[in-house]
Design a protein around this motif. Structure first.
Motif, short mmCIF file in Angstrom:
data_model
loop_
_atom_site.label_atom_id
_atom_site.label_comp_id
_atom_site.label_asym_id
_atom_site.label_seq_id
_atom_site.Cartn_x
_atom_site.Cartn_y
_atom_site.Cartn_z
N TYR A 192 0.36 -1.39 -0.15
CA TYR A 192 0.13 0.11 0.28
C TYR A 192 0.98 1.42 -0.19
O TYR A 192 1.83 0.98 0.12
N TYR B 36 -1.25 -10.27 -0.01
CA TYR B 36 -0.35 -10.06 0.57
C TYR B 36 -0.19 -10.50 2.11
O TYR B 36 -1.22 -11.14 2.40
N ARG C 158 -4.20 -12.18 2.67
CA ARG C 158 -5.17 -12.21 2.39
C ARG C 158 -4.52 -11.99 0.61
O ARG C 158 -3.94 -12.18 -0.36
N HIS D 142 -8.28 -8.33 -3.29
CA HIS D 142 -9.28 -7.85 -2.56
C HIS D 142 -8.87 -5.72 -3.25
O HIS D 142 -7.99 -5.23 -3.10
N HIS E 164 -10.53 -1.91 -0.89
CA HIS E 164 -11.36 -1.65 -0.17
C HIS E 164 -12.19 -0.82 -0.74
O HIS E 164 -11.50 0.09 -1.18
FE LIG Z 1 -5.93 -5.12 2.25
#
Ligand SMILES: [Fe+2]
Length: 201
Positions: free
Chosen positions: A101, A130, A137, A140, A142
């Motif tokens: 991120y 990640y 995860r 996806h 957010h």
């Molecule tokens: Fe995430």
């Protein structure tokens, strides 16, 4: 929830003063045919996660020169009675293809405000997975979504045919996007958010 709208609308200064043409388009919005996404069930909530950055720029192109597989993410914001929600905020953030991120800037972050038909559209990148060997995860997105008279929805969206979906405890098939196009270079994913209207009084 009001804090979210205030914060994001401040980032979009002047946006809601778009003038008579905008108001006219809103007034002429048609009732849409019911879809499987809009059956009186609001879109499920999921956790925000640790990487949300407030006051994102209002923009549709989030890539900022990053490399990766292109993703167009588009859809509508609807009420539980299938009315399109104009002027809803759709605030999107995701990691890059390596699972990182941007926590110091706004790469792969931005918000849109829906048009008179409740529509939004982003150009971004397919997120990677990640985590580590014990907690991983699946890819996806957010998102935070809020209409002028709705609660704030914070949730996550998932992608079809991802091997890690079955191993991710947050995964919910109700939150799967649909691909209208899927090639090696480009995926076009759609999702319609359904939000309840706040009761008056
Ligand atoms: Fe995430």
């Amino acid at each position: 929830m009001l804090k979210f709208r205030r914060s994001i609308l401040k980032a979009s200064a002047g946006l809601l003063l778009a003038g008579p043409m905008f108001v006219q388009r809103s007034a002429s919005a048609q009732t849409l045919a019911k879809t499987p996404a809009c059956d009186d069930s609001p879109t499920p909530r999921q956790i925000e996660g640790p990487f949300y950055t407030p006051q994102t720029p209002r923009r549709s192109k989030l890539v900022d020169g990053l490399q990766g597989k292109s993703l167009v993410f588009e859809g509508r914001v609807l009420t539980t009675t299938c009315q399109p929600l104009a002027n809803a905020i759709v605030d999107l953030w995701s990691c890059d293809s390596t699972g990182e991120y941007d926590n110091s800037g706004f790469k792969l972050r931005g918000h849109q405000i829906t048009d008179a038909n409740g529509r939004f559209r982003f150009e971004t990148l397919m997120p990677g997975s990640y985590g580590n060997s014990s907690f991983r995860r699946t890819p996806h997105l957010h998102v935070k979504v809020q209409g002028p008279s709705t609660p704030l929805l914070t949730t996550q969206l998932y992608f079809p045919n991802e091997a890690l979906n079955a191993r991710d405890s947050f995964y919910n098939p109700v939150l799967l996007v649909k691909y209208s196009q899927s090639t090696q270079q480009l995926k076009v994913a759609t999702f319609d958010f359904v939000l309840p209207l706040l009761s008056k009084g």
